[in-house]
Design an enzyme around this catalytic site. Structure first.
Site, PDB file in Angstrom:
ATOM      1  N   SER A 183       0.806  -1.221   0.000  1.00  0.00           N
ATOM      2  CA  SER A 183       0.000   0.000   0.000  1.00  0.00           C
ATOM      3  C   SER A 183       0.839   1.271   0.000  1.00  0.00           C
ATOM      4  O   SER A 183       0.370   2.322  -0.440  1.00  0.00           O
ATOM      5  CB  SER A 183      -0.967   0.010   1.183  1.00  0.00           C
ATOM      6  OG  SER A 183      -0.265  -0.099   2.399  1.00  0.00           O
ATOM      7  N   HIS A 235       1.748   4.452   4.438  1.00  0.00           N
ATOM      8  CA  HIS A 235       0.842   5.169   3.533  1.00  0.00           C
ATOM      9  C   HIS A 235       1.331   6.591   3.299  1.00  0.00           C
ATOM     10  O   HIS A 235       1.412   7.058   2.158  1.00  0.00           O
ATOM     11  CB  HIS A 235      -0.573   5.223   4.124  1.00  0.00           C
ATOM     12  CG  HIS A 235      -1.195   3.889   4.339  1.00  0.00           C
ATOM     13  ND1 HIS A 235      -2.400   3.728   4.999  1.00  0.00           N
ATOM     14  CD2 HIS A 235      -0.791   2.635   3.988  1.00  0.00           C
ATOM     15  CE1 HIS A 235      -2.708   2.439   5.035  1.00  0.00           C
ATOM     16  NE2 HIS A 235      -1.747   1.766   4.436  1.00  0.00           N
TER      17      HIS A 235
END
Length: 327
Positions: A183, A235
């Site tokens: 991610s 992230h």
């Protein structure tokens, strides 16, 4: 999987981003008869991630390595590919020990074990089937559009460098957990979409709608990251890296540059890019290099970034009456 382990969540949804006025115009800039590249790298990355997950489950071999484990393996009909008990890993995946063996991000091993390669390998591992599906669906929705517009070289560079940036920031702030997931790289693509919109602002239609949509998607996904057991620093690091790379790699020429040879001499565009694009390119390049240099020095000196920012841990997890944060 213990409560100390972290998965990297996914950037769900992709912004179409308002559309370009002159898609065919920029296709001519590449000399293509078609207006888009064929996307093959994103599907290849998906296949590679699935293959690595299958290999991880093969190494995990729950029936053999967890004979006396309470609750038993899940989906035993899969044989050695069956999952760890849900009490240990609710995402239908391997054990923490297997993830570490396969290359999960572990701060101590990176800094004191000379295993810097974990900063790269961790982005190809996933904590479970649910984790894998969420990240790969996000990658397909976001990545295919970017690859079609800008080609596999730039897409691949943004993906890998953003994943690396996410791993570094995660290591600086979360030093008592292991971390896996793509991610950070996916968020990098999302960040690149935002900067691409900004640097190519003049060629977009529905600018405000495109910007609002992207900002909304970014805000929602980063907000999800404040839940426990989600590595939001990966992230954030991936997003910031991709955001800067977008200014560097996704710049489009201004209108009139491609067909300047067919224009009258007094109306020809003299510069391939507009002035503000050069300024953004330079600023982004300086910030990107400086950020990687400073972060890498801090990491391999063994510094904990939380010592320099007492409130930053809230960016990854906000404690409530329903859950606690163990950063």
């Amino acid at each position: 999987m213990s409560g100390r382990d972290l998965e990297r969540g996914s950037a769900k949804g992709a912004a179409g981003g308002g559309g370009y006025n002159q898609t065919a115009y920029y296709a001519n800039a590449r000399g293509d008869s078609d207006s888009q590249w064929t996307s093959w790298l994103v599907p290849a990355i998906v296949v590679a991630n699935v293959a690595v997950f299958i290999a991880t489950m093969y190494v995990n071999n729950c029936p053999r390595n967890n004979v006396e484990l309470e609750g038993g393996c899940v989906a035993r009909f899969l044989g050695r590919l069956s999952f760890q008990p849900l009490r240990e890993n609710p995402l239908f995946g391997p054990s923490s020990d297997t993830l570490q063996k396969m290359g999960a991000l572990v701060w101590y091993k990176v800094v004191h074990g000379n295993q810097g390669w974990r900063l790269i390998t961790c982005m190809w591992l996933h904590a479970g089937v649910i984790h894998l599906l969420a990240n790969m669906l996000s990658l397909v929705f976001i990545g295919i559009r970017l690859e079609q517009q800008f080609g596999f070289v730039r897409l691949g560079a943004i993906y890998l460098i953003s994943g690396f940036g996410g791993s570094i920031l995660s290591s600086l702030f979360l030093q008592n957990n292991i971390s896996v997931g793509a991610s950070g790289a996916v968020f990098g693509l999302l960040g690149a979409m935002l900067s691409e919109l900004i640097t190519n602002w003049t060629i977009y239609t529905n600018k405000a709608a495109a910007l609002f949509t992207l900002l909304f998607i970014v805000a929602i996904n980063l907000a999800v990251g404040i839940l426990p057991h989600v590595d939001n620093f990966a992230h954030i690091g991936g997003f910031l890296t991709g955001f800067l790379l977008g200014f560097i790699l996704l710049v489009r020429p201004q209108f009139g540059w491609v067909d300047r040879r067919y224009r009258p001499a007094d109306s020809r565009v003299k510069s391939k890019h507009m002035g503000y694009q050069y300024v953004l390119w330079l600023i982004a390049l300086v910030l990107l290099i400086a950020g990687f240099v400073v972060a890498s020095i801090m990491l391999f000196r063994g510094e904990n970034a939380n010592d320099h920012c007492s409130w930053c841990h809230y960016l990854s997890c906000v404690p409530t009456s329903r859950w606690k944060c163990n950063n």
